[in-house]
Motif scaffolding. Sequence first.
Motif, PDB file in Angstrom:
ATOM      1  N   THR A 180      77.566 210.175 -45.370  1.00 41.76           N
ATOM      2  CA  THR A 180      76.137 209.900 -45.388  1.00 41.76           C
ATOM      3  C   THR A 180      75.384 210.972 -44.601  1.00 41.76           C
ATOM      4  OG1 THR A 180      76.410 208.468 -43.446  1.00 41.76           O
ATOM      5  CG2 THR A 180      76.420 207.399 -45.606  1.00 41.76           C
ATOM      6  N   LYS A 181      74.087 211.058 -44.870  1.00 43.55           N
ATOM      7  CA  LYS A 181      73.212 211.985 -44.155  1.00 43.55           C
ATOM      8  C   LYS A 181      72.459 211.195 -43.092  1.00 43.55           C
ATOM      9  CE  LYS A 181      69.470 215.340 -44.941  1.00 43.55           C
ATOM     10  NZ  LYS A 181      68.571 215.955 -45.973  1.00 43.55           N
ATOM     11  N   ILE A 182      72.510 211.659 -41.844  1.00 46.37           N
ATOM     12  CA  ILE A 182      71.984 210.905 -40.709  1.00 46.37           C
ATOM     13  C   ILE A 182      70.873 211.688 -40.022  1.00 46.37           C
ATOM     14  CG2 ILE A 182      72.559 209.845 -38.496  1.00 46.37           C
ATOM     15  CD1 ILE A 182      73.849 208.465 -40.909  1.00 46.37           C
ATOM     16  N   TYR A 183      69.780 211.020 -39.738  1.00 47.23           N
ATOM     17  CA  TYR A 183      68.636 211.604 -39.035  1.00 47.23           C
ATOM     18  C   TYR A 183      68.796 211.386 -37.537  1.00 47.23           C
ATOM     19  CZ  TYR A 183      63.705 212.791 -38.146  1.00 47.23           C
ATOM     20  OH  TYR A 183      62.543 213.380 -37.710  1.00 47.23           O
ATOM     21  N   VAL A 309      82.065 198.726 -42.448  1.00 49.46           N
ATOM     22  CA  VAL A 309      83.428 198.959 -41.953  1.00 49.46           C
ATOM     23  C   VAL A 309      83.515 200.372 -41.369  1.00 49.46           C
ATOM     24  CG1 VAL A 309      85.902 198.786 -42.373  1.00 49.46           C
ATOM     25  CG2 VAL A 309      84.327 197.369 -43.708  1.00 49.46           C
ATOM     26  N   ILE A 310      83.735 201.367 -42.210  1.00 50.91           N
ATOM     27  CA  ILE A 310      83.744 202.763 -41.784  1.00 50.91           C
ATOM     28  C   ILE A 310      82.738 203.518 -42.646  1.00 50.91           C
ATOM     29  CG2 ILE A 310      85.085 204.889 -41.515  1.00 50.91           C
ATOM     30  CD1 ILE A 310      86.039 202.724 -39.642  1.00 50.91           C
ATOM     31  N   SER A 311      81.816 204.213 -41.999  1.00 52.35           N
ATOM     32  CA  SER A 311      80.800 204.967 -42.739  1.00 52.35           C
ATOM     33  C   SER A 311      80.840 206.430 -42.306  1.00 52.35           C
ATOM     34  CB  SER A 311      79.408 204.372 -42.467  1.00 52.35           C
ATOM     35  OG  SER A 311      78.425 205.051 -43.223  1.00 52.35           O
ATOM     36  N   PRO A 312      81.529 207.287 -43.065  1.00 50.45           N
ATOM     37  CA  PRO A 312      81.641 208.698 -42.682  1.00 50.45           C
ATOM     38  C   PRO A 312      80.274 209.389 -42.649  1.00 50.45           C
ATOM     39  CG  PRO A 312      83.187 208.123 -44.433  1.00 50.45           C
ATOM     40  CD  PRO A 312      82.236 206.991 -44.311  1.00 50.45           C
ATOM     41  N   VAL A 313      80.128 210.323 -41.727  1.00 48.54           N
ATOM     42  CA  VAL A 313      78.917 211.126 -41.626  1.00 48.54           C
ATOM     43  C   VAL A 313      79.224 212.523 -42.162  1.00 48.54           C
ATOM     44  CG1 VAL A 313      77.178 212.109 -40.088  1.00 48.54           C
ATOM     45  CG2 VAL A 313      78.115 209.829 -39.618  1.00 48.54           C
ATOM     46  N   GLY A 314      78.444 212.956 -43.129  1.00 45.67           N
ATOM     47  CA  GLY A 314      78.653 214.280 -43.705  1.00 45.67           C
ATOM     48  C   GLY A 314      77.642 215.304 -43.249  1.00 45.67           C
ATOM     49  N   GLU A 315      76.522 214.807 -42.681  1.00 40.41           N
ATOM     50  CA  GLU A 315      75.452 215.748 -42.316  1.00 40.41           C
ATOM     51  C   GLU A 315      74.527 215.103 -41.295  1.00 40.41           C
ATOM     52  OE1 GLU A 315      71.717 218.020 -44.630  1.00 40.41           O
ATOM     53  OE2 GLU A 315      73.242 216.894 -45.745  1.00 40.41           O
ATOM     54  N   PHE A 316      74.117 215.875 -40.307  1.00 38.22           N
ATOM     55  CA  PHE A 316      73.078 215.467 -39.368  1.00 38.22           C
ATOM     56  C   PHE A 316      71.823 216.288 -39.639  1.00 38.22           C
ATOM     57  CE2 PHE A 316      76.678 214.279 -36.400  1.00 38.22           C
ATOM     58  CZ  PHE A 316      76.411 212.916 -36.425  1.00 38.22           C
ATOM     59  N   LEU A 317      70.674 215.627 -39.604  1.00 42.15           N
ATOM     60  CA  LEU A 317      69.389 216.321 -39.685  1.00 42.15           C
ATOM     61  C   LEU A 317      68.720 216.186 -38.323  1.00 42.15           C
ATOM     62  CD1 LEU A 317      67.238 217.791 -41.352  1.00 42.15           C
ATOM     63  CD2 LEU A 317      66.309 215.546 -41.998  1.00 42.15           C
ATOM     64  N   TYR A 318      68.574 217.323 -37.629  1.00 44.75           N
ATOM     65  CA  TYR A 318      68.062 217.305 -36.254  1.00 44.75           C
ATOM     66  C   TYR A 318      67.012 218.398 -36.088  1.00 44.75           C
ATOM     67  CZ  TYR A 318      68.151 217.449 -31.098  1.00 44.75           C
ATOM     68  OH  TYR A 318      67.825 217.423 -29.765  1.00 44.75           O
ATOM     69  N   ARG A 319      65.797 217.961 -35.752  1.00 47.45           N
ATOM     70  CA  ARG A 319      64.684 218.894 -35.537  1.00 47.45           C
ATOM     71  C   ARG A 319      64.503 219.848 -36.709  1.00 47.45           C
ATOM     72  NH1 ARG A 319      65.427 220.356 -29.038  1.00 47.45           N
ATOM     73  NH2 ARG A 319      64.965 218.236 -28.282  1.00 47.45           N
ATOM     74  N   THR A 321      66.648 220.887 -38.911  1.00 48.58           N
ATOM     75  CA  THR A 321      67.808 221.674 -39.322  1.00 48.58           C
ATOM     76  C   THR A 321      68.961 220.753 -39.708  1.00 48.58           C
ATOM     77  OG1 THR A 321      67.185 223.480 -37.835  1.00 48.58           O
ATOM     78  CG2 THR A 321      69.470 223.444 -38.617  1.00 48.58           C
ATOM     79  N   SER A 322      69.652 221.088 -40.788  1.00 48.85           N
ATOM     80  CA  SER A 322      70.792 220.296 -41.236  1.00 48.85           C
ATOM     81  C   SER A 322      72.089 220.896 -40.696  1.00 48.85           C
ATOM     82  CB  SER A 322      70.862 220.260 -42.769  1.00 48.85           C
ATOM     83  OG  SER A 322      69.781 219.525 -43.298  1.00 48.85           O
ATOM     84  N   TYR A 323      72.986 220.011 -40.277  1.00 50.09           N
ATOM     85  CA  TYR A 323      74.287 220.412 -39.749  1.00 50.09           C
ATOM     86  C   TYR A 323      75.360 219.662 -40.532  1.00 50.09           C
ATOM     87  CZ  TYR A 323      71.423 222.050 -35.848  1.00 50.09           C
ATOM     88  OH  TYR A 323      70.473 222.678 -35.074  1.00 50.09           O
ATOM     89  N   THR A 324      76.176 220.401 -41.270  1.00 50.25           N
ATOM     90  CA  THR A 324      77.191 219.799 -42.137  1.00 50.25           C
ATOM     91  C   THR A 324      78.506 219.626 -41.382  1.00 50.25           C
ATOM     92  OG1 THR A 324      76.192 220.828 -44.074  1.00 50.25           O
ATOM     93  CG2 THR A 324      78.450 220.027 -44.310  1.00 50.25           C
ATOM     94  N   ILE A 325      79.152 218.492 -41.618  1.00 51.48           N
ATOM     95  CA  ILE A 325      80.416 218.153 -40.964  1.00 51.48           C
ATOM     96  C   ILE A 325      81.534 218.151 -42.000  1.00 51.48           C
ATOM     97  CG2 ILE A 325      81.640 216.370 -39.642  1.00 51.48           C
ATOM     98  CD1 ILE A 325      78.815 215.375 -38.793  1.00 51.48           C
ATOM     99  N   ASN A 326      82.606 218.835 -41.712  1.00 53.01           N
ATOM    100  CA  ASN A 326      83.792 218.825 -42.570  1.00 53.01           C
ATOM    101  C   ASN A 326      83.448 219.143 -44.024  1.00 53.01           C
ATOM    102  OD1 ASN A 326      86.602 218.450 -43.036  1.00 53.01           O
ATOM    103  ND2 ASN A 326      86.264 216.321 -43.654  1.00 53.01           N
ATOM    104  N   ASP A 327      82.550 220.113 -44.207  1.00 53.55           N
ATOM    105  CA  ASP A 327      82.110 220.516 -45.556  1.00 53.55           C
ATOM    106  C   ASP A 327      81.546 219.345 -46.356  1.00 53.55           C
ATOM    107  OD1 ASP A 327      82.884 223.210 -45.178  1.00 53.55           O
ATOM    108  OD2 ASP A 327      84.951 222.736 -45.722  1.00 53.55           O
ATOM    109  N   GLY A 328      81.022 218.339 -45.634  1.00 50.78           N
ATOM    110  CA  GLY A 328      80.427 217.188 -46.309  1.00 50.78           C
ATOM    111  C   GLY A 328      81.428 216.236 -46.921  1.00 50.78           C
ATOM    112  N   ARG A 329      82.688 216.360 -46.519  1.00 47.58           N
ATOM    113  CA  ARG A 329      83.739 215.512 -47.080  1.00 47.58           C
ATOM    114  C   ARG A 329      84.155 214.423 -46.093  1.00 47.58           C
ATOM    115  NH1 ARG A 329      88.027 218.113 -46.925  1.00 47.58           N
ATOM    116  NH2 ARG A 329      87.330 220.091 -46.012  1.00 47.58           N
TER     117      ARG A 329
END
Length: 360
Positions: A180-183, A309-319, A321-329
Amino acid sequence: MWEDLEVALEKVPRERLKQKPSPDQLGFGVHFTDHMFFMQWSREQGWHDAKICAKEDFRLDPAAMVFHYGQAIFEGLKAYRGKDDQLFLFRPKENFERMNNSAVRMCMPRIPPEKIVNILKSLVYLEREWVPRAEGATLYIRPTMIAVEPTLGVKTSSRYYFYIILSPVGAYYAEGCNPTKIYVSDEYVRAVKGGVGNVKTAGNYAASLFMSEIAKKEGCTQVLWLDACEHKYVEEVGTSNIFFKIDNQLITPPLEGSILGGLTRDSVIKLASSWGIEVLERKISIDEVLEAIAAGRLQEAFGTGTAAVISPVGEFLYRGTSYTINDGRTGELATRLFSELQALQNGYRNDPFKWVVRVG
């Protein structure tokens, strides 16, 4: 006294039973079963008039204190249809023990956890045909307590309702167990130490709505909350706890008064530790998270909670700018935890922790 509490059964006549929704129309919390549990509390009588009855509307005075001063607490747990068509609950007593912690903080009466678990088992068994058979679908359980004394004086209520309603649900997130994409919010906060962020009271969720709407407009699923004092340290993600896997260590913020201690959080800590993974409960700043992403050291991040249950994070949006985690996987650990927890909850795995309770 709790030991003397008797529960009446008022079954809905067969001709008035509702049609059950199809598996592809479950959604989350939009359909409800035919029956509920309900009881009342007063200073004079304690808990009384307990019954399993038809789910129906309440009649409340417009001055009922819940509307004005926010004495409202709740829990969330699930019933699962699993191995051999058996029904299971996951750590239900601990849910009601946590509800008692919320009750104490909100100056509300406590409930008897073991007795309520037995009542819940009876209610779920009565509504067993409402427990979905579709893979990943469950029966969501919402115990709630509200203040109902009709007065405008600012004080604790002398009367309360406690009830349990049931709702067949599909996946909490449409994305399922996908990233998911998280703000990241560094302006608005969810809770402060010394407040009520560590209990499950309605006001915590009301405080989160404004920022959640902003996040949605930015294409994000949820909000990553930072601490209220320095707007620096990570606390929760949406209504869930958050984990980061950095350099093969699993890190989650400590419970220090502003974070609700989730049972799924605790289950993940115990499961991961049993697999030999080092789990650290320590403060982690948003700067540390972003630096770990930039250096390729943040292997995965995920939220944990009853609903998702478990909700993986694929991207953070901060100020901006987007920051991708584990290539979004989705990460390997998140996938393993999701599969293992579901297998435990549905009775397909040996349960060394004694978390699972069979219904009926």
